[in-house]
Enzyme design. Structure first.
Site, PDB file in Angstrom:
ATOM      1  N   LYS A   1       0.832  -1.202   0.000  1.00  0.00           N
ATOM      2  CA  LYS A   1       0.000   0.000   0.000  1.00  0.00           C
ATOM      3  C   LYS A   1       0.873   1.261   0.000  1.00  0.00           C
ATOM      4  CE  LYS A   1      -2.733   2.655   3.286  1.00  0.00           C
ATOM      5  NZ  LYS A   1      -4.030   2.876   2.635  1.00  0.00           N
TER       6      LYS A   1
ATOM      7  N   HIS B   1     -14.700   7.654  -5.610  1.00  0.00           N
ATOM      8  CA  HIS B   1     -13.463   6.878  -5.489  1.00  0.00           C
ATOM      9  C   HIS B   1     -12.432   7.315  -6.520  1.00  0.00           C
ATOM     10  CE1 HIS B   1     -16.249   4.590  -3.078  1.00  0.00           C
ATOM     11  NE2 HIS B   1     -15.197   4.095  -2.466  1.00  0.00           N
TER      12      HIS B   1
END
Ligand code: GLN
Ligand code: ZN
EC number: 2.1.1.14
Length: 767
Positions: A19, A704
């Site tokens: 990530k 998003h």
């Protein structure tokens, strides 16, 4: 000995290394080479864990930069044409543009992976898709494993599942017509693997656990008649539900083995045992790949004893599905209660469970229970039994107050006082909202300052009062900005919430939080599902103070936002010692109490979020009504304690909703705000067959992505919505919460949204 393997390991890393590397790459702070290096290191680390645990194969192909479906799309060379990228030379930057959108193109559609909370990128196929091949990343990864001298089993999503999950933008296009070309590409991939000396390849076909239509089933047989015969051994993997009805067909195919999920669907074992010839491998998924409880190893070994006697090393032991659905390791949990910790197994610990089962079987199988079993395996079996025993009798699990309340639930508790028409009349009168009211879904940007304050408070470096004051100041900013934007129904912004489930779990008894129990939700987005280990009890109100504070700052209405019972359940690791329906009722009661307390405190609009409502749905249609019965009842109980004048909203996102509209309507929320923009309001198509009866806000832009939608684009979507939803029942809102966005794009997008609503409002007023 029975062989051990997995379908996949969590790729994010124990400390979410992937990530952080991805996000720094997106920000332009690191290059391609760095991201590749992090990926390589993670793969090597995860393979080493599998090797050290004694697994017979390590899994490859489970790694992806953003999503395995997108990696497969890149491997096949099936990139959406609209991006104009060259498949064979796709760069990592372009790959991420497919997933996240760029200046010219919106992102590929994203949706839930079967009934999990993981989201994949939907392949966009059409008549011109050729599958001429793309990047070689998979083969490079296999070479890395081979260079480490590992026995590697590549795992790929199979062609039927890939096509089934894909979409075409060309109306009436039959995706199955692409199958011949797709199979040729798969054959090339298998050839390339074979050339590297690979013995087994696993092709995942979870689509077989759905109710597939006849043409898809025929296609399935045709495909595997070809792929099974390609000279490499194919393990056909099914998971997430039963595939029992396909056992006779699969038995006749030239595939070399089958994997089945015995955690979710233990009843299918018999069908497979009797259908599958003895020379084929049967891989049994006996360790739960989707939950974190330690398994009853002795019981599992005992249950497999006769199967092992029949099949020997053609019996394979595995987790039910990929371990990507559970956190990486318990070793990172330093604060978890010791007793509770002893009841758990995360991905790394599950690897050892597999080996222990295989060892136990070997000695049980020899007819000498206990004798000869290596001491470490004996200790592992004993520890598992002790943990189970302690969990069964723990005082932390049972709460008599909760049990009594659940037993006392009545039918009237699951209904509002009046029907929607009457409630809506009362609410119109008292709330005095304009036509096409504008609102948001709840969260606003979580700025670095907010995150830093929360972290400092959590580490004990900031006093509670200072933290409270900081959060209140942030709330005040959010409220003021919403007023300036001209929104009609405000929210307090969820500034103090790290996560919509964990935040509430932290305040409830029966729930435990982990420090590092991250699982990937989509892309770089990870969640840390809390663990429900005991009966759920609310010792005191949870958000009443925060909601009232926000309401005190403005004359406009502030909507109280909380998470619904089904979503609390779905996004937690749940108890496996009682039915989900019972846990849902316990959650429903605590949310009901909170909703009633909000109403008492003067909050007049309350939103009970249920983004996970669709994902709780069983894969098999035959099981749907059972689920809807208890899930709907749980929601209605949570909403049913307030008067007609209190407006109940719900919110849902990132699912296909068309096929469950009647059940969404059965929740009887006064208003639903629902995701639609990424699929260009596909939702509205469902309104042809079923007219949604209550208020509805179909999301007009995708939160998003950082793209700022134009006024015209949103106006067009609203006009479409107006054709099927009477304007009196239509709301205007984004698709979802805004917490992952920055302020500049949020303000730009919302200001366009308000303008779009106002323009249309004026036009309707004139008519
Ligand atoms: N109220 C939540 C938010 O705005 C809803 C999030 C979600 O639907 N996933 O963040
Ligand atoms: Zn949402």
């Amino acid at each position: 000995m029975a062989r051990t393997h997995i379908s996949g390991f969590p790729r994010i890393g124990a400390h979410r290394e992937l990530k952080f590397a991805q996000e720094s790459f997106w920000r332009g702070e690191s290059d391609d080479a760095y991201l590749r290096e992090v990926g390589k290191e993670l793969r090597a680390r995860h393979w080493e864990l599998q090797r050290a645990a004694g697994l017979d194969f390590v899994a490859a192909g489970d790694f992806a930069w953003y999503d395995p479906m997108l990696n497969l799309t890149a491997l096949l060379g099936a990139l959406p044409e609209r991006f104009g990228f060259e498949p064979k030379t796709l760069s990592l930057a372009q790959y991420h543009e497919l997933a996240r959108g760029n200046k010219a193109q919106p992102a590929m559609e994203m949706t839930k992976w079967f009934d999990t909370n993981y989201h994949y990128l939907v392949p966009e196929l059409g008549p011109d898709t050729t599958f001429d091949g793309g990047v070689d990343w998979l083969f490079e990864e296999i070479d890395e494993a081979l260079a480490l001298d590992l026995a590697v089993k590549p795992v790929l999503i199979g062609p039927i599942t890939y096509l089934w999950l894909s979409k075409s933008r060309v109306a009436g296009f039959d995706r199955l017509s692409l199958l011949p070309r797709l199979v040729i590409r798969y054959l090339r991939i298998l050839d390339t693997l074979k050339a590297r000396g690979i013995e087994w390849v696993q092709l995942d076909e979870p689509a077989l656990c759905l109710d597939l239509e006849a043409d898809w089933l025929e296609a399935f047989s045709a495909v595997y008649n070809v792929l099974g015969d390609s000279g490499i051994k194919v393990l056909l993997a099914t998971y997430f539900d039963t595939a029992a009805e396909h056992a006779p067909t699969v038995a006749k195919l030239p595939v070399h083995g089958v994997h089945i999920d015995l955690v979710k669907a233990p009843q299918q074992l018999e069908a497979w045992c009797s259908a599958l010839p003895a020379d084929k491998v049967l891989s049994v998924g006996v360790i739960d790949g989707r939950n974190i409880w330690r398994a009853d190893l002795a019981a599992i070994a005992a249950s497999l004893k006769s199967l092992y006697a029949q099949r020997g090393e053609r019996l394979w032991i595995a987790p039910s599905c990929s371990l990507a659905h559970v956190p990486v390791t318990l070793a990172s949990e330093k604060k978890l209660d010791a007793e509770l910790k002893s009841w758990l197994a995360f991905a790394t610990e599950k690897l050892d469970e597999l080996s222990t089962i295989a060892l136990a079987l070997r000695y049980l199988g020899a007819g000498l229970p206990g004798t000869g079993l290596p001491a470490a395996a004996q200790a592992a079996l004993a520890a598992a039994s002790r943990a189970l025993e302690s969990r069964r009798h723990s005082g932390a699990v049972f709460n008599v107050l909760v049990q009594r309340r659940v037993a006392a639930i009545t039918e009237t508790m699951a209904s509002r006082k009046s029907a929607f028409a009457e409630r809506s009349r009362v609410q119109r009168h008292s709330l005095k909202l304009p036509l096409l009211p504008t609102t948001t879904i709840g969260s606003f940007p979580q700025t670095p300052a907010i995150r830093q304050a929360r972290a400092a408070y959590r580490r004990g470096e900031m006093r509670a009062l200072e933290y409270l004051e900081r959060m209140r100041a942030e709330t005040a900013t959010v409220v003021r900005r919403q007023e300036e934007l001209g929104l009609d129904v405000l929210v307090h912004g969820e500034v103090e919430r790290n996560d919509m489930v964990e935040f509430f779990a932290d305040k409830l008894w029966g729930y435990a939080l982990t420090e590092n129990g991250w699982i990937q939700n989509y892309g770089s987005q990870c969640v840390k599902p809390p663990i429900i280990y005991g009966d759920i009890y609310r010792p005191e109100p949870m958000i009443v103070d925060a909601a009232c504070h926000a309401q005190s700052l403005t004359d406009r209405l502030v909507k109280g936002v909380l998470t619904g019972p089904v979503t609390m359940l779905e996004w937690s690791f749940v108890r496996d010692d009682q039915p989900r329906s019972t846990t849902a009722l316990q959650l429903a009661l605590v949310i009901r109490d909170e909703v009633v307390d909000l109403e008492k405190a003067g909050i007049r609009i309350i939103q009970i979020d249920e983004p996970a409502f669709r994902e709780g749905l069983p894969l098999r249609k035959a099981d749907w009504s059972g689920y809807f019965d208890w899930a709907t009842r749980a929601f209605r109980i949570s909403a049913g304690g307030v008067s007609d004048a209190t407006q109940i909203h719900t919110h849902m996102c990132y699912s296909e909703f068309n096929d469950i509209l009647p059940s969404i309507a059965a929740l009887d929320a006064d208003v639903i705000t629902i995701e639609t923009s990424r699929s260009s309001m596909e939702l509205l198509d469902g309104f042809g067959e079923f007219a949604y009866p209550n208020g509805i806000g179909p999301g007009v832009y995708d939160t998003h992505s950082s793209r700022v939608p134009s006024v015209e684009a949103m106006q067009r979507l609203l006009e479409r919505a107006c054709e099927v939803i009477p304007a009196e029942r239509l709301w205007v809102n984004p698709d979802c919460g805004l917490k992952t966005r920055g302020w500049p794009e949020t303000e730009a997008a919302l200001s366009n949204m308000v303008l779009a609503a106002r323009t249309l409002r004026q036009r309707l007023a004139v008519q």
